[in-house]
Design a protein around this motif. Structure first.
Motif, PDB file in Angstrom:
ATOM      1  N   TYR A   8      -4.148   8.970 -14.058  1.00  0.00           N
ATOM      2  CA  TYR A   8      -2.771   8.778 -13.621  1.00  0.00           C
ATOM      3  C   TYR A   8      -2.019  10.101 -13.515  1.00  0.00           C
ATOM      4  N   VAL A  67       2.960   5.639 -12.110  1.00  0.00           N
ATOM      5  CA  VAL A  67       2.599   4.466 -11.284  1.00  0.00           C
ATOM      6  C   VAL A  67       3.850   3.765 -10.782  1.00  0.00           C
ATOM      7  N   MET A 118      -1.102  -2.433 -17.314  1.00  0.00           N
ATOM      8  CA  MET A 118      -1.155  -1.613 -16.113  1.00  0.00           C
ATOM      9  C   MET A 118      -2.548  -1.028 -15.924  1.00  0.00           C
ATOM     10  N   ASP A 119      -3.107  -0.509 -17.001  1.00  0.00           N
ATOM     11  CA  ASP A 119      -4.426   0.100 -16.903  1.00  0.00           C
ATOM     12  C   ASP A 119      -5.477  -0.933 -16.589  1.00  0.00           C
ATOM     13  N   ASN A 161      -5.057  -3.712 -14.919  1.00  0.00           N
ATOM     14  CA  ASN A 161      -4.887  -4.091 -13.514  1.00  0.00           C
ATOM     15  C   ASN A 161      -5.459  -3.004 -12.618  1.00  0.00           C
ATOM     16  N   HIS A 162      -5.252  -1.720 -13.028  1.00  0.00           N
ATOM     17  CA  HIS A 162      -5.763  -0.620 -12.239  1.00  0.00           C
ATOM     18  C   HIS A 162      -7.287  -0.613 -12.249  1.00  0.00           C
ATOM     19  N   GLN A 163      -7.857  -0.882 -13.414  1.00  0.00           N
ATOM     20  CA  GLN A 163      -9.310  -0.911 -13.497  1.00  0.00           C
ATOM     21  C   GLN A 163      -9.897  -2.045 -12.679  1.00  0.00           C
ATOM     22  N   LYS A 182     -10.336  -1.348  -9.021  1.00  0.00           N
ATOM     23  CA  LYS A 182     -11.419  -0.457  -8.624  1.00  0.00           C
ATOM     24  C   LYS A 182     -12.756  -1.174  -8.551  1.00  0.00           C
ATOM     25  N   VAL A 222      -3.492  -7.064  -7.935  1.00  0.00           N
ATOM     26  CA  VAL A 222      -3.612  -5.610  -7.889  1.00  0.00           C
ATOM     27  C   VAL A 222      -2.234  -5.011  -8.142  1.00  0.00           C
ATOM     28  N   LEU A 223      -2.218  -3.946  -9.017  1.00  0.00           N
ATOM     29  CA  LEU A 223      -0.961  -3.295  -9.337  1.00  0.00           C
ATOM     30  C   LEU A 223      -0.462  -2.525  -8.137  1.00  0.00           C
ATOM     31  N   LYS A 224       0.722  -2.860  -7.707  1.00  0.00           N
ATOM     32  CA  LYS A 224       1.326  -2.156  -6.579  1.00  0.00           C
ATOM     33  C   LYS A 224       2.715  -1.755  -6.958  1.00  0.00           C
TER      34      LYS A 224
END
Length: 382
Positions: free
Chosen positions: A294, A317, A338-339, A341-343, A346, A354-356
């Protein structure tokens, strides 16, 4: 006032070549001490000639320029009978020498000089005194009375005399206690002395030796008592030192045990701290690796807490997130969601949320809030 006689030896005789008179120098005519008297009722009374009485200026002066007689006359020598009794005279140099009263003598009578040459060489003073009944002790010898106001009348040349010999001529009929041998069947002069705390009767000639012996024994007893006290003190000091040694030994043992326990506790503490340090380092490195995607490699992680790092990642983010007044638990849950969702984003083929950060999609704040609530419920919070 009573008349008494005391005796002393006659020596240092010198003859005047012109007159034939003889001169005796520095004669001890009287001495201090305690002397016995045998009274009419056969009781013995001890009378003291104390230094404060015999050696006074008045008594010393009374020995000067006085008659010398052949034996003691039955009366005091005066102007009226001097021609009958006077055989010589004392000088005007009477003086005190230690415990004695001394004066020079001159003998003028031919017959008395012949008697002196044939061995009649002792002196005896005739004097008047007041006898005061006061009991006491002088140099270890007890006395019943004191001779006061001693005034010397004459000095007699006698066949037998002895310092301390006394004759009571008038008054209460008291007479001197003679010292003779038992072979002659006569009485031996005795006196009372204090020996080892008690009064005993001894021969007067032996009194001085016994007094000295008692003094020596007393001194030795005092020395023995002092040595015994020193031994007792040393034994007490030794006991105290031994007690302190035992106490110190016990204290040392206790201190050693306490030190061993502390050392063991310290070792455990070190182990505990080391384990936790390892865990903390591992956790820190894990967090840094987790946040680097990040913040990038150029971000400085030094000196920043876990919370500060997580807030920096969240703002990277979603810079619209309002987290300034949020608790640590909320920040942790927000970052974890958050992490996560980010993982998930991927993973190939992932079709979940998905985190947007754009406003058209579900906000990250809502997703993280939901994650935080789930975490609290898992802990049992309401």
């Amino acid at each position: 006032m009573l008349t008494r006689y005391d005796a002393a030896p006659l020596d240092l005789i010198k003859k005047d070549a012109q007159t034939g008179f003889i001169h005796i120098a520095n004669v001890p005519i009287a001495r201090v001490g305690v002397f016995p008297y045998l009274k009419a009722d056969n009781s013995v009374e001890m009378e003291a000639k104390l230094p404060t009485e015999l050696l006074t200026q008045s008594t010393v002066k009374s020995a000067e320029n006085k008659p010398v007689t052949d034996d003691h006359p039955a009366e005091l020598v005066t102007q009226q009978n001097a021609a009958k009794y006077m055989k010589g005279f004392t000088a005007s140099n009477a003086h005190v020498d230690h415990d004695t009263l001394r004066v020079d003598l001159t003998i003028t009578d031919h017959d008395l000089i012949n008697e002196i040459n044939q061995g009649k060489q002792e002196l005896s003073i005739g004097f008047q005194t007041d006898v005061v009944p006061v009991k006491g002790e002088f140099r270890g010898i007890s006395y019943d009375s004191i001779q006061k106001n001693i005034q010397i009348n004459h000095v007699a040349v006698v066949r037998r005399g002895r310092a301390g010999h006394n004759v009571r001529l008038i008054g209460d009929s008291a007479e001197m206690v003679e010292e003779h041998t038992k072979q002659r069947g006569e009485k031996m002069e005795t006196t009372r002395v204090r020996l080892d705390g008690q009064n005993i009767t001894v021969a007067t000639a032996d009194a001085a030796k016994i007094i000295k012996l008692d003094d020596d024994l007393s001194d030795k007893a005092k020395k023995i008592a002092a040595l015994k006290k020193q031994i007792k003190d040393l034994e007490q000091q030794l006991a105290e030192l031994e007690g302190k040694a035992k106490l110190n030994e016990a204290s040392a043992t206790k201190a050693q045990a306490k030190a061993d326990a502390l050392e063991k506790q310290l070792t455990k503490s070190y182990q505990y701290e080391n384990d936790h340090l390892d865990e903390a380092v591992e956790s820190r490195l894990s967090l840094i690796n987790q946040i680097k995607p990040y913040l990038g490699d150029d971000y400085s992680f030094k000196g920043k807490s876990s919370k500060e790092l997580k807030l920096a990642a969240i703002r990277q983010v979603d810079d619209t997130a309002e987290l300034s007044n949020k608790s640590d638990e909320y920040i942790d849950a927000y970052f974890t969601a958050m992490d996560h969702n980010h993982q998930q984003a991927k993973v190939v083929g992932y079709r979940g949320p998905v985190l947007k950060t754009d406003s058209g999609s579900q906000s990250a704040s809502e997703l993280l809030k939901a994650r935080y609530n789930l975490a609290k419920q898992a802990k049992g919070d309401k």
